[in-house]
Design an enzyme around this catalytic site. Structure first.
Site, short mmCIF file in Angstrom:
data_model
loop_
_atom_site.label_atom_id
_atom_site.label_comp_id
_atom_site.label_asym_id
_atom_site.label_seq_id
_atom_site.Cartn_x
_atom_site.Cartn_y
_atom_site.Cartn_z
N GLU A 1 11.63 51.87 6.39
CA GLU A 1 12.11 52.33 7.70
C GLU A 1 12.98 53.56 7.51
O GLU A 1 13.93 53.55 6.73
CB GLU A 1 12.89 51.19 8.38
CG GLU A 1 13.71 51.59 9.59
CD GLU A 1 12.90 52.21 10.74
OE1 GLU A 1 11.88 51.64 11.14
OE2 GLU A 1 13.31 53.29 11.22
N LYS B 1 -0.92 38.33 18.51
CA LYS B 1 -0.29 37.02 18.75
C LYS B 1 -1.19 35.89 18.22
O LYS B 1 -0.69 34.87 17.75
CB LYS B 1 0.03 36.81 20.23
CG LYS B 1 1.42 37.29 20.60
CD LYS B 1 1.51 38.78 20.65
CE LYS B 1 2.58 39.47 19.91
NZ LYS B 1 2.51 40.93 19.97
N HIS C 1 18.15 18.53 29.79
CA HIS C 1 18.55 18.16 28.43
C HIS C 1 17.50 17.23 27.84
O HIS C 1 17.04 16.32 28.53
CB HIS C 1 19.90 17.45 28.46
CG HIS C 1 20.31 16.96 27.11
ND1 HIS C 1 20.78 17.81 26.14
CD2 HIS C 1 20.30 15.71 26.56
CE1 HIS C 1 21.05 17.11 25.04
NE2 HIS C 1 20.77 15.83 25.28
P1 FAD Z 1 -4.00 50.94 26.94
O1 FAD Z 1 -3.90 49.47 26.81
O2 FAD Z 1 -3.89 51.76 25.72
O3 FAD Z 1 -5.38 51.20 27.66
C1 FAD Z 1 -5.85 52.49 27.91
C2 FAD Z 1 -7.34 52.42 28.17
O4 FAD Z 1 -7.77 53.68 28.64
C3 FAD Z 1 -8.19 52.10 26.95
O5 FAD Z 1 -9.05 51.03 27.22
C4 FAD Z 1 -8.99 53.38 26.70
O6 FAD Z 1 -10.32 53.15 26.25
C5 FAD Z 1 -9.04 53.98 28.10
N1 FAD Z 1 -9.21 55.44 28.12
C6 FAD Z 1 -8.42 56.38 27.54
N2 FAD Z 1 -8.87 57.61 27.82
C7 FAD Z 1 -9.99 57.44 28.60
C8 FAD Z 1 -10.91 58.33 29.19
N3 FAD Z 1 -10.80 59.66 29.09
N4 FAD Z 1 -11.93 57.80 29.89
C9 FAD Z 1 -12.08 56.46 30.02
N5 FAD Z 1 -11.23 55.58 29.47
C10 FAD Z 1 -10.20 56.05 28.78
N6 FAD Z 1 2.97 45.19 24.41
C11 FAD Z 1 3.57 44.10 24.93
O7 FAD Z 1 4.09 44.16 26.05
N7 FAD Z 1 3.62 42.92 24.23
C12 FAD Z 1 3.09 42.79 23.00
O8 FAD Z 1 3.15 41.72 22.40
C13 FAD Z 1 2.45 43.92 22.43
N8 FAD Z 1 1.90 43.84 21.20
C14 FAD Z 1 1.25 44.93 20.70
C15 FAD Z 1 0.68 44.83 19.42
C16 FAD Z 1 0.02 45.91 18.87
C17 FAD Z 1 -0.59 45.78 17.50
C18 FAD Z 1 -0.10 47.12 19.61
C19 FAD Z 1 -0.84 48.29 19.05
C20 FAD Z 1 0.48 47.24 20.87
C21 FAD Z 1 1.16 46.15 21.42
N9 FAD Z 1 1.77 46.22 22.66
C22 FAD Z 1 2.41 45.13 23.18
C23 FAD Z 1 1.74 47.45 23.47
C24 FAD Z 1 0.64 47.34 24.55
O9 FAD Z 1 -0.59 47.12 23.93
C25 FAD Z 1 0.61 48.63 25.38
O10 FAD Z 1 1.89 48.88 25.92
C26 FAD Z 1 -0.39 48.49 26.52
O11 FAD Z 1 -1.68 48.20 26.05
C27 FAD Z 1 -0.42 49.78 27.35
O12 FAD Z 1 -1.31 49.61 28.41
P2 FAD Z 1 -2.04 50.85 29.10
O13 FAD Z 1 -2.93 50.24 30.13
O14 FAD Z 1 -1.05 51.85 29.51
O15 FAD Z 1 -2.91 51.53 27.96
P1 NAD Z 2 8.13 51.42 17.26
O1 NAD Z 2 8.61 52.61 17.96
O2 NAD Z 2 8.44 50.07 17.80
O3 NAD Z 2 8.64 51.42 15.75
C1 NAD Z 2 8.36 52.47 14.87
C2 NAD Z 2 9.38 52.44 13.74
O4 NAD Z 2 8.95 53.36 12.76
C3 NAD Z 2 10.77 52.87 14.20
O5 NAD Z 2 11.72 51.95 13.73
C4 NAD Z 2 10.93 54.24 13.57
O6 NAD Z 2 12.27 54.54 13.24
C5 NAD Z 2 10.07 54.11 12.32
N1 NAD Z 2 9.57 55.37 11.80
C6 NAD Z 2 9.09 56.44 12.49
N2 NAD Z 2 8.67 57.40 11.63
C7 NAD Z 2 8.88 56.91 10.37
C8 NAD Z 2 8.63 57.40 9.06
N3 NAD Z 2 8.09 58.60 8.87
N4 NAD Z 2 8.97 56.62 8.02
C9 NAD Z 2 9.52 55.39 8.19
N5 NAD Z 2 9.78 54.88 9.41
C10 NAD Z 2 9.45 55.62 10.48
O7 NAD Z 2 6.54 51.63 17.12
P2 NAD Z 2 5.41 50.64 16.62
O8 NAD Z 2 5.97 49.49 15.89
O9 NAD Z 2 4.41 51.51 15.95
O10 NAD Z 2 4.81 50.14 17.99
C11 NAD Z 2 4.23 51.09 18.92
C12 NAD Z 2 4.49 50.68 20.33
O11 NAD Z 2 3.81 49.47 20.62
C13 NAD Z 2 5.97 50.45 20.58
O12 NAD Z 2 6.40 51.30 21.59
C14 NAD Z 2 6.08 49.02 20.99
O13 NAD Z 2 6.89 48.88 22.15
C15 NAD Z 2 4.66 48.58 21.29
N6 NAD Z 2 4.53 47.22 20.75
C16 NAD Z 2 5.16 46.23 21.39
C17 NAD Z 2 5.12 44.95 20.88
C18 NAD Z 2 5.84 43.87 21.60
O14 NAD Z 2 6.20 44.07 22.76
N7 NAD Z 2 6.06 42.73 20.98
C19 NAD Z 2 4.44 44.69 19.70
C20 NAD Z 2 3.81 45.74 19.07
C21 NAD Z 2 3.85 47.00 19.60
#
Ligand code: FAD
Ligand code: NAD
Length: 457
Positions: A199, A51, A436
């Site tokens: 995609e 973000k 508004h």
């Molecule tokens: P995680 O955030 O993955 O945290 C897991 C933690 O566990 C990590 O710190 C890891 O080090 C630790 N861990 C794992 N195994 C062990 C172990 N054996 N011992 C000790 N520690 C361990 N979601 C949204 O809602 N809004 C968004 O805008 C959004 N944007 C995203 C953008 C990107 C680029 C990505 C990759 C993801 C995004 N997500 C977003 C998804 C969001 O980040 C995840 O859904 C969320 O972080 C999941 O939370 P969690 O606590 O389950 O796991």
């Molecule tokens: P995603 O599941 O949102 O999208 C993956 C896309 O890749 C899908 O449209 C799928 O059809 C496509 N795909 C899968 N295999 C493919 C292939 N071989 N070739 C071409 N297309 C293929 O997953 P993501 O974008 O990697 O994000 C991972 C997770 O992180 C998601 O579950 C998402 O909810 C979370 N996330 C959330 C936010 C947010 O809430 N704004 C932002 C980033 C990530």
């Protein structure tokens, strides 16, 4: 006696929130994480850094493309990627450091190290065994890799690599038009990359309402994203500082960087889940019951590692639910009202069922719709793309789904979530006074439209 009442494994949004809530409820709590900084994927390499870059890149895009309409001149405009990345890193550092502060304030013991389950009450951290009455696994997820595009972290990168480019790639390929592909594709496109998204599915954003997804697709294409649906990448090879992508059999595209964003998978590596008999499903997600308890007594799991929507707020609420249930409360979580947001420009957001789901489930519904084109505030802002759609039950008028493509959709959706939590009817929203001129008036008008009483369109 056990060392702790609760050990939480993972300090992402699911784990750190669970740990804080447990401590607030009087449980002696430890939270173990193997990363150097707290906050998990979301704060370190997910929600927050993405973000930060989305906002920075939007300011640049605005200055380049839209400022002129406001009478603002932007000659001599340039970008400094190093400064943009430094700002992003500073925000991440501040927020991840903030979790440490919250742990201290709430007396959560923060342990650094990789945790391994020894039994249903014991965890090994750094060769030391600690015990607890209950264990909450919140180990999150990691990017899915596909064999045809091996990540080298230089030319072919996952989302973490895509957040750290030190220059704008002239030509950028993205595999996967999901949340990550669209958000990070937008960042680099706004900064000047020619972005091509591949995609596999023929439906764009297949989980979203079709009318919203189609409107978003049109707008993103207009912004310059070349989104190729129903397209399979068959190989990607790196040579001479370029990536050659082969797709649909004989077609090729050469890019400077390739982002692989095809989903995420549960992270249970070396956690010892199988060793103590915790069941996982065929995709590796930890199986839990309605209370988020695993099949092993005293062990719970929350967040990405149990599947469902991989969203930070979904994991956090699960963490709260488990903590409160451990304290004897009867907390429940409503998965029907988990909001989704995709932070493109404009944003895409929704809660509840799509029109397609309602049809498939033979639920009779009414639809109200309002275009931002007809919103005074959206016009003043200079952003009139998109619409709000509200679906309500034909018989009871209860709101079943709200879908937004438009400016500030991420904030507007909160009203719909609250309405649905309180089982509101569209009439409830239609009778609610909205200030508004605000964008939220579009929600009011869409609600009026459910009953054919829309005023401004
Ligand atoms: P995680 O955030 O993955 O945290 C897991 C933690 O566990 C990590 O710190 C890891 O080090 C630790 N861990 C794992 N195994 C062990 C172990 N054996 N011992 C000790 N520690 C361990 N979601 C949204 O809602 N809004 C968004 O805008 C959004 N944007 C995203 C953008 C990107 C680029 C990505 C990759 C993801 C995004 N997500 C977003 C998804 C969001 O980040 C995840 O859904 C969320 O972080 C999941 O939370 P969690 O606590 O389950 O796991
Ligand atoms: P995603 O599941 O949102 O999208 C993956 C896309 O890749 C899908 O449209 C799928 O059809 C496509 N795909 C899968 N295999 C493919 C292939 N071989 N070739 C071409 N297309 C293929 O997953 P993501 O974008 O990697 O994000 C991972 C997770 O992180 C998601 O579950 C998402 O909810 C979370 N996330 C959330 C936010 C947010 O809430 N704004 C932002 C980033 C990530």
């Amino acid at each position: 006696m056990a060392d702790y009442n609760v050990i939480v494994i993972g300090a992402g949004p699911a784990g750190y929130v669970a740990a804080i809530r447990c401590a607030q409820l009087g449980m002696k709590t430890a939270c173990v994480d193997k990363w150097d900084s707290l906050g998990g994927t979301c704060l370190n390499v997910g929600c927050i850094p993405s973000k930060a870059l989305l906002d920075s890149s939007h300011h640049y895009y605005f200055m380049q493309k839209e400022a002129k309409q406001h009478g603002i001149k932007s000659e001599g405009l340039s970008i400094d990627i190093a400064a943009m990345q430094a700002r992003k890193n500073k925000i991440v550092k501040m927020l991840t450091g903030g979790i440490g502060g919250l742990f201290k304030k709430n007396k959560v013991v923060s342990l650094k190290g990789a945790a391994r389950l020894i039994s249903n009450t014991e965890v090994e951290v750094n060769t030391q065994i600690i015990s607890a009455d209950n264990i909450i696994i919140a180990s999150g997820s990691v990017p899915t890799q596909i064999p045809v595009t091996p990540i080298d972290n230089e030319f072919i990168v996952d989302s973490t690599g895509a957040l750290a480019f030190d220059a704008v790639p002239q030509r950028l390929g993205v595999i996967g038009a999901g949340a990550i592909g669209l958000e990070l594709g937008s960042v680099w496109s706004r900064l000047g990359s020619k972005v091509t998204v591949f995609e596999a599915l023929d439906d764009f954003l297949s989980v979203a309402d079709r009318k919203i997804a189609n409107a978003a697709l049109k707008e993103l294409k207009k912004q310059g994203l070349d989104i190729k649906l129903a397209t399979q990448v068959t190989a990607a090879t790196v040579a001479n500082n370029e990536v050659t992508i082969n797709y649909q059999g004989d077609q090729q595209l050469v890019v400077d960087k390739l982002i692989v964003a095809v989903g995420r998978k549960p992270h249970t590596d070396k956690l010892g889940v199988a060793d103590i008999g915790i069941e996982i499903d065929e995709r590796g997600f930890i199986k839990v019951d309605a209370n988020r308890q695993t099949n092993v007594a005293n062990i719970y799991a929350v967040g990405d590692v149990i599947g469902g929507p991989m969203l930070a707020h979904k994991g956090s609420e699960e963490g709260v639910m488990v903590a409160e249930r451990l304290a004897g409360q009867k907390t429940e979580m409503h998965y029907d009202t988990v909001p989704w947001v995709i932070y493109t420009h404009p944003e895409i957001a929704w809660v509840g069922k799509t029109e397609e789901q309602l049809k498939a489930e033979n639920i009779e519904y009414k639809v109200g719709q309002f275009p931002f084109m007809a919103s005074g505030r959206a016009r003043a802002h200079g952003n009139t793309s998109g619409m709000i759609r509200i679906m309500a039950d034909s018989q009871t008028d209860r709101i079943l789904g709200v879908h937004i493509f438009g400016i500030s959709a991420s904030e507007l959706i909160a009203e719909a979530v609250v309405a649905m939590e309180f089982e509101a009817s569209s009439e409830d929203l239609a009778r609610t006074i909205h200030a508004h001129p605000t964008l939220s008036e579009a929600m009011h008008e869409a609600a009026l439209d459910v009953d054919g009483r829309v005023i401004h369109s």
